[in-house]
Design a protein around this motif. Structure first.
Motif, short mmCIF file in Angstrom:
data_model
loop_
_atom_site.label_atom_id
_atom_site.label_comp_id
_atom_site.label_asym_id
_atom_site.label_seq_id
_atom_site.Cartn_x
_atom_site.Cartn_y
_atom_site.Cartn_z
N LEU A 1 0.83 -1.20 0.00
CA LEU A 1 0.00 0.00 0.00
C LEU A 1 0.87 1.25 0.00
CD1 LEU A 1 -2.74 -1.10 2.57
CD2 LEU A 1 -2.94 -0.99 0.06
N ALA A 2 1.95 1.22 0.77
CA ALA A 2 2.86 2.36 0.81
C ALA A 2 3.49 2.59 -0.56
CB ALA A 2 3.95 2.14 1.86
N CYS A 3 3.92 1.52 -1.20
CA CYS A 3 4.51 1.64 -2.54
C CYS A 3 3.52 2.30 -3.50
CB CYS A 3 4.91 0.26 -3.08
SG CYS A 3 6.37 -0.45 -2.31
N ASP A 4 2.28 1.86 -3.43
CA ASP A 4 1.26 2.43 -4.30
C ASP A 4 1.07 3.91 -4.03
OD1 ASP A 4 -0.81 1.85 -6.33
OD2 ASP A 4 -2.18 2.50 -4.75
N ARG A 5 1.01 4.28 -2.76
CA ARG A 5 0.83 5.69 -2.41
C ARG A 5 2.05 6.53 -2.81
NH1 ARG A 5 -2.40 6.66 3.12
NH2 ARG A 5 -2.17 8.77 2.34
N ASP B 1 1.39 12.26 -3.87
CA ASP B 1 2.47 13.15 -3.45
C ASP B 1 2.38 13.46 -1.96
OD1 ASP B 1 0.22 14.71 -3.58
OD2 ASP B 1 1.06 16.23 -4.90
N ASP B 2 1.65 12.60 -1.22
CA ASP B 2 1.58 12.78 0.23
C ASP B 2 2.98 12.65 0.82
OD1 ASP B 2 -1.16 13.07 0.29
OD2 ASP B 2 -1.54 10.96 0.78
N VAL C 1 1.81 9.36 5.05
CA VAL C 1 1.69 7.95 4.66
C VAL C 1 1.90 7.03 5.87
CG1 VAL C 1 2.66 6.12 3.20
CG2 VAL C 1 2.37 8.43 2.27
N ALA C 2 2.90 7.32 6.68
CA ALA C 2 3.27 6.45 7.81
C ALA C 2 2.09 6.20 8.75
CB ALA C 2 4.47 7.02 8.55
N PRO C 3 1.46 7.24 9.31
CA PRO C 3 0.35 6.97 10.24
C PRO C 3 -0.88 6.36 9.54
CG PRO C 3 0.65 9.34 9.98
CD PRO C 3 1.78 8.67 9.26
N GLN D 1 13.94 7.12 -1.38
CA GLN D 1 14.63 6.54 -2.55
C GLN D 1 13.61 5.86 -3.47
OE1 GLN D 1 17.27 4.04 -0.27
NE2 GLN D 1 19.05 5.30 -0.77
N TYR D 2 12.67 5.15 -2.89
CA TYR D 2 11.65 4.47 -3.68
C TYR D 2 10.86 5.47 -4.50
CZ TYR D 2 7.90 1.27 -4.93
OH TYR D 2 7.00 0.51 -5.64
N ARG D 3 10.42 6.54 -3.87
CA ARG D 3 9.65 7.57 -4.57
C ARG D 3 10.48 8.18 -5.69
NH1 ARG D 3 6.20 11.47 -1.13
NH2 ARG D 3 4.48 10.23 -1.87
N GLY D 4 11.78 8.37 -5.44
CA GLY D 4 12.66 8.96 -6.44
C GLY D 4 12.93 8.06 -7.64
N GLN D 5 12.65 6.75 -7.50
CA GLN D 5 12.89 5.82 -8.61
C GLN D 5 11.87 5.98 -9.73
OE1 GLN D 5 12.97 1.86 -7.00
NE2 GLN D 5 14.83 2.22 -5.83
N GLY D 6 10.74 6.60 -9.44
CA GLY D 6 9.72 6.80 -10.47
C GLY D 6 9.15 5.49 -10.96
#
Length: 184
Positions: free
Chosen positions: A128-132, A137-138, A143-145, A169-174
């Protein structure tokens, strides 16, 4: 994970697949807008899902999340996890949801899914976090809570353990981020 050939022994199984095929033929022959697309989706949804249901209904020992959804007790716990991923679930609560003792539930879940209920919950939260992170752009502090973590640092630590990199880093991978995402 499905066998290459499945024999339909029950009349109800044959009738369900026959209905699916007849409905697809009707869609193709009707020449209605989108009929071919509808037939294609019917093929995917009806035939695949029907085959999956038939396979799971047979008492095949298997490991994986969809075997847990085929188990009426484990499926109620899985539905609860999926409905409330941010909840601070305990083995006792999940066992109660499944109608089992904590220890029996934990043992059966691990045997069916291949990981503990808490590992599964953690991996589900990370999916779910990966999807968000990919689609939204939260900030990580939001996202954490939303996924049940009391702090950004606890979330980041869990994310790195499961995914292999930090949330930033994950978000930056696009678009290449989906390669890092764990399987369901």
């Amino acid at each position: 994970m499905l066998p290459p050939i499945m024999h339909l022994h029950l009349e109800a199984e044959r009738n369900a697949l026959r209905w699916s095929i007849e409905r697809m033929i009707q869609e193709v022959r009707s020449h209605q807008p989108g009929g071919c697309l509808m037939a294609q989706y019917l093929a995917h949804m009806l035939l695949f899902l029907q085959a999956l249901r038939i396979h799971l209904a047979k008492d095949h020992p298997g490991t994986g999340w969809f075997y847990a959804f085929a188990d009426k007790h484990l499926s109620s716990a899985n539905r609860a996890i999926h409905a409330e991923p941010a909840k601070n679930w305990t083995l006792a609560e999940l066992g109660e949801t499944a109608g089992m003792s904590r220890s029996v539930f934990a043992e059966r879940f691990k045997a069916s899914v291949g990981e503990t209920p808490i590992e599964y919950l953690s991996r589900w939260r990370m999916l779910l976090a990966c999807d968000r992170l990919e689609k939204g752009d939260d900030p990580i502090s939001v996202v954490a809570p939303a996924l049940g973590y009391q702090s950004e640092s606890a979330f980041s630590k869990a994310f790195k353990r499961v995914i292999g990199c930090s949330p930033r880093q994950y978000r930056g991978q696009g678009n290449s981020a989906t390669e890092t995402r764990p399987a369901p």
